[in-house]
Motif scaffolding. Sequence first.
Motif, short mmCIF file in Angstrom:
data_model
loop_
_atom_site.label_atom_id
_atom_site.label_comp_id
_atom_site.label_asym_id
_atom_site.label_seq_id
_atom_site.Cartn_x
_atom_site.Cartn_y
_atom_site.Cartn_z
N THR A 95 0.83 -1.20 0.00
CA THR A 95 0.00 0.00 0.00
C THR A 95 0.87 1.25 0.00
OG1 THR A 95 -1.77 -1.20 1.11
CG2 THR A 95 -1.84 1.20 1.25
N ALA A 98 1.91 1.95 -3.53
CA ALA A 98 0.77 2.46 -4.29
C ALA A 98 0.51 3.92 -3.95
CB ALA A 98 -0.48 1.63 -4.02
N GLN A 99 0.57 4.27 -2.67
CA GLN A 99 0.33 5.66 -2.26
C GLN A 99 1.38 6.59 -2.80
OE1 GLN A 99 0.18 4.99 1.98
NE2 GLN A 99 -2.05 4.90 2.00
N THR A 107 -7.76 -0.35 -3.80
CA THR A 107 -6.97 -1.44 -3.24
C THR A 107 -7.88 -2.61 -2.90
OG1 THR A 107 -5.37 0.11 -2.29
CG2 THR A 107 -5.45 -2.10 -1.32
N TYR A 108 -7.46 -3.80 -3.31
CA TYR A 108 -8.14 -5.04 -2.95
C TYR A 108 -7.16 -5.83 -2.09
CZ TYR A 108 -11.24 -3.53 -6.63
OH TYR A 108 -12.10 -2.78 -7.40
N LEU A 109 -7.51 -6.01 -0.82
CA LEU A 109 -6.61 -6.65 0.13
C LEU A 109 -6.41 -8.13 -0.20
CD1 LEU A 109 -7.89 -5.08 3.46
CD2 LEU A 109 -5.93 -4.36 2.07
N HIS A 116 -0.77 -6.32 -2.01
CA HIS A 116 -2.19 -6.28 -2.35
C HIS A 116 -2.36 -5.89 -3.82
CE1 HIS A 116 -2.84 -6.54 1.94
NE2 HIS A 116 -2.09 -5.47 2.11
N HIS A 118 -3.75 -3.39 -6.55
CA HIS A 118 -4.11 -1.98 -6.68
C HIS A 118 -4.38 -1.71 -8.17
CE1 HIS A 118 -2.48 -1.32 -2.62
NE2 HIS A 118 -1.49 -2.12 -3.02
#
Length: 154
Positions: A95, A98-99, A107-109, A116, A118
């Motif tokens: 994450t 991605a950020q 986001t899909y955990l 994850h 993204h």
Amino acid sequence: MAKVYQLEVAGGYSQAQFDDFAHSLLFADNIACVHSSSADGTLNRTIVVTSGVESVAFSDTYYELLADDSQSETAIDIATGKFVDGNLIAVLCTTAEAQEDMRNFVTYLATSGDIHLHIGLCNTTQSQDYTPGIVANNRVIKMMTPSQVQSLGL
């Protein structure tokens, strides 16, 4: 003109495995999260994807087909390797990465771990002086430029 399939969200897909279904994620009509647990309490995180687009080598090895209207989906094999601001991207990464390197993403955990799925847009451009974390860490990725997307006419 759409398949509906269920896919486990896992950070351990290889690039070749991800390539088999990544286009359907980039052009999905709908992605719904399904969280379930097994009898022993193990949490499973899957997504149900509805998409009229699939990769040329779309493989049923990684998903469970839930519905198919028997009409042909659009099969594509277009991608770019250059990380450029504005590219459409699906990636398996942390994450934090991605950020840093994406915008307007979802986001899909994953079922386990910190890698994850993204899906969104690249927020930075790779250059001689800057390498995005997603690229530096050799993440599993599928990208398309805006002009490639436009050329498909979807």
